[in-house]
Design a protein around this motif. Structure first.
Motif, short mmCIF file in Angstrom:
data_model
loop_
_atom_site.label_atom_id
_atom_site.label_comp_id
_atom_site.label_asym_id
_atom_site.label_seq_id
_atom_site.Cartn_x
_atom_site.Cartn_y
_atom_site.Cartn_z
N LEU A 120 0.80 -1.13 0.02
CA LEU A 120 -0.25 -0.02 0.12
C LEU A 120 0.80 1.29 0.16
N SER A 121 1.92 1.43 0.67
CA SER A 121 2.90 2.35 0.65
C SER A 121 3.43 2.48 -0.73
N SER A 122 3.76 1.51 -1.38
CA SER A 122 4.30 1.74 -2.60
C SER A 122 3.30 2.01 -3.62
N LEU A 123 2.08 1.61 -3.42
CA LEU A 123 1.09 2.38 -4.46
C LEU A 123 0.94 3.77 -4.16
N SER A 124 0.93 4.07 -2.69
CA SER A 124 0.82 5.48 -2.63
C SER A 124 1.92 6.27 -3.08
N PHE A 125 3.15 5.73 -3.14
CA PHE A 125 4.28 6.45 -3.88
C PHE A 125 4.17 6.56 -5.36
N ILE A 126 3.61 5.40 -5.97
CA ILE A 126 3.34 5.55 -7.32
C ILE A 126 2.28 6.51 -7.72
N ASP A 127 1.34 6.61 -6.99
CA ASP A 127 0.35 7.47 -7.02
C ASP A 127 0.54 9.12 -7.01
N LEU A 128 1.43 9.16 -6.00
CA LEU A 128 1.90 10.50 -5.75
C LEU A 128 3.03 10.97 -6.78
N CYS A 129 3.58 10.09 -7.34
CA CYS A 129 4.96 10.42 -8.32
C CYS A 129 4.12 10.45 -9.73
N TYR A 130 3.16 9.92 -10.14
CA TYR A 130 2.73 10.19 -11.60
C TYR A 130 1.52 11.04 -11.81
N SER A 131 0.86 11.31 -10.49
CA SER A 131 0.18 12.51 -10.38
C SER A 131 1.03 13.65 -10.56
N THR A 132 2.35 13.78 -9.74
CA THR A 132 2.74 14.94 -9.85
C THR A 132 3.67 14.98 -11.23
N VAL A 133 3.97 14.13 -11.84
CA VAL A 133 4.26 14.17 -13.53
C VAL A 133 3.49 15.09 -14.29
N ILE A 134 2.12 14.78 -14.07
CA ILE A 134 1.01 15.26 -14.99
C ILE A 134 0.46 16.62 -14.25
N THR A 135 -0.12 16.52 -13.14
CA THR A 135 -1.00 17.82 -12.68
C THR A 135 -0.09 19.12 -12.48
N PRO A 136 1.04 19.43 -11.71
CA PRO A 136 1.41 20.63 -11.95
C PRO A 136 1.43 21.24 -13.41
N LYS A 137 1.92 20.67 -14.36
CA LYS A 137 2.04 21.21 -15.67
C LYS A 137 0.61 21.51 -16.31
N MET A 138 -0.31 20.72 -15.79
CA MET A 138 -1.78 21.06 -16.40
C MET A 138 -2.30 22.23 -15.46
N LEU A 139 -2.02 22.57 -14.42
CA LEU A 139 -2.36 23.60 -13.65
C LEU A 139 -1.73 24.96 -14.09
N VAL A 140 -0.41 24.69 -14.43
CA VAL A 140 0.18 26.06 -15.06
C VAL A 140 -0.38 26.35 -16.31
N ASN A 141 -0.84 25.29 -17.28
CA ASN A 141 -1.37 25.64 -18.50
C ASN A 141 -2.91 26.29 -18.43
N PHE A 142 -3.62 26.17 -17.11
CA PHE A 142 -4.92 26.71 -17.07
C PHE A 142 -4.65 28.41 -16.77
N VAL A 143 -3.67 28.64 -16.37
CA VAL A 143 -3.20 30.01 -16.03
C VAL A 143 -2.24 30.84 -16.97
N THR A 144 -1.80 29.97 -18.11
CA THR A 144 -0.90 30.74 -19.16
C THR A 144 -1.65 30.85 -20.58
N VAL A 145 -1.35 31.67 -21.43
CA VAL A 145 -1.69 31.84 -22.52
C VAL A 145 -1.64 30.92 -23.60
N ARG A 146 -0.34 30.42 -23.78
CA ARG A 146 0.10 29.47 -24.85
C ARG A 146 0.53 28.22 -23.77
#
Length: 312
Positions: A63-89
């Motif tokens: 379960l701790s390994s699953l949490s680590f995986i979830d944390l990592c691949y969410s971090t790979v995707i979501t921060p960039k997606m959040l930046v894209n919401f507030v940028t023009v291009r």
């Protein structure tokens, strides 16, 4: 370097979830909240398991390994997606895109096999409890987790190397909110036959092997639960396994819709929606699913909070 008259695409433009400006801020706030809950939930689960000695069992090791995986691949995707919401291009450079693709594939493939390893662990615990400590020893669990990450790294490397040989000429608008394999291949100006064969073979393998393992494990588990005489034991086993199975269904179901649906304009838009489930929603839900119905986790959290309160 590319050969001939092909010019190398230096950057991609991510089309994102929507073109409507009035939705950008609400979506930014929504996914910011989801990401914060994801980080808090998964990081909290990892720390709780590390600090609670009675959670140092194979089940919580996985379960701790699953949490680590979830944390990592969410971090790979979501921060960039959040930046894209507030940028023009919504721009991402070619190297950044390949790096994002590589790490996303590592963790999403690893999750497939981690969920199957967890299902096998539950099968041994419920169907063969007397041999559980021998069958699921620390050494065996370590080898299983090493194998999970090994498969993720090897297959992600294969996919990424195949993508690096693809030529991108003029088209650089990716109809997605992150660099995924299929949207990128749709921009190619060279043959993608090898990539498509690799995707078909590995996707089928990654879907069939874990799902068959999971379905087989839970079939034996259900048969065992039905034979239990104690109502309390039957309820406890069913409660634990039903939460696991619900997480598995959402994850594999959304993956199947994205990677096995026919290619069309409507399916591309649906694919983005279903991609949200396994990239943002599932990583947020997993800590809740595995903790809210788990007495051991609640007990460990209460003990830890009381200990901190006494120290203060």
């Amino acid at each position: 370097m590319f050969e001939g008259n092909h010019s190398r695409v230096a950057e991609f433009i991510l089309k994102g979830l929507t073109d409507q400006p009035e939705l950008q801020l609400p979506l930014f706030l929504l996914f910011l909240g989801i990401y914060l809950l994801t980080v808090l939930g998964n990081l909290g689960m990892i720390i709780l398991i590390m600090l609670s000695s009675h959670l140092h069992t194979p089940m919580y090791f996985f379960l701790s390994s699953l949490s680590f995986i979830d944390l990592c691949y969410s971090t790979v995707i979501t921060p960039k997606m959040l930046v894209n919401f507030v940028t023009v291009r919504n721009v991402i450079t070619y190297p950044e895109c390949m790096i994002q693709l590589y790490f996303f594939l590592i963790f999403v493939i690893s999750e497939c096999y981690m969920l199957s390893a967890m299902a096998y662990d539950r099968y041994v615990a419920i169907c063969n409890p007397l041999m559980y400590n021998v069958t699921m020893s620390y050494q065996v669990c370590s080898w299983m987790i090493g194998g999970v990450y090994g498969i993720g790294v090897i297959e992600a490397t294969i996919h990424t190397v195949c993508m690096l040989r693809v030529l991108f000429c003029k088209a650089n608008v990716v109809n997605h909110f992150f660099c995924d394999i299929i949207p990128l291949l749709q921009l190619s100006c060279s043959s993608t036959f090898v990539n498509e064969v690799v995707i078909l073979c590995l996707s089928t393998f990654n879907f069939c092997v874990p799902t068959l393992t999971i379905l087989s494990s839970y079939s034996f588990i259900i048969a065992r639960i039905i034979c239990m005489k104690s109502t309390e034991s039957r309820f406890k086993a069913f409660s634990t396994c039903s939460s696991h199975f619900s997480a598995v269904t959402v994850f594999f179901g959304s993956l199947a819709v994205v990677y096995f649906q026919p290619s069309s304009v409507s399916s591309k838009e649906q694919g983005k929606v279903f991609s949200l489930f396994y990239t943002t929603v599932v990583p947020m839900l997993n800590p809740l699913i595995y903790s809210l119905r788990n007495k051991d986790v609640k007990l460990a959290l209460n003990k830890l909070l009381r200990k901190k309160a006494i120290q203060m």
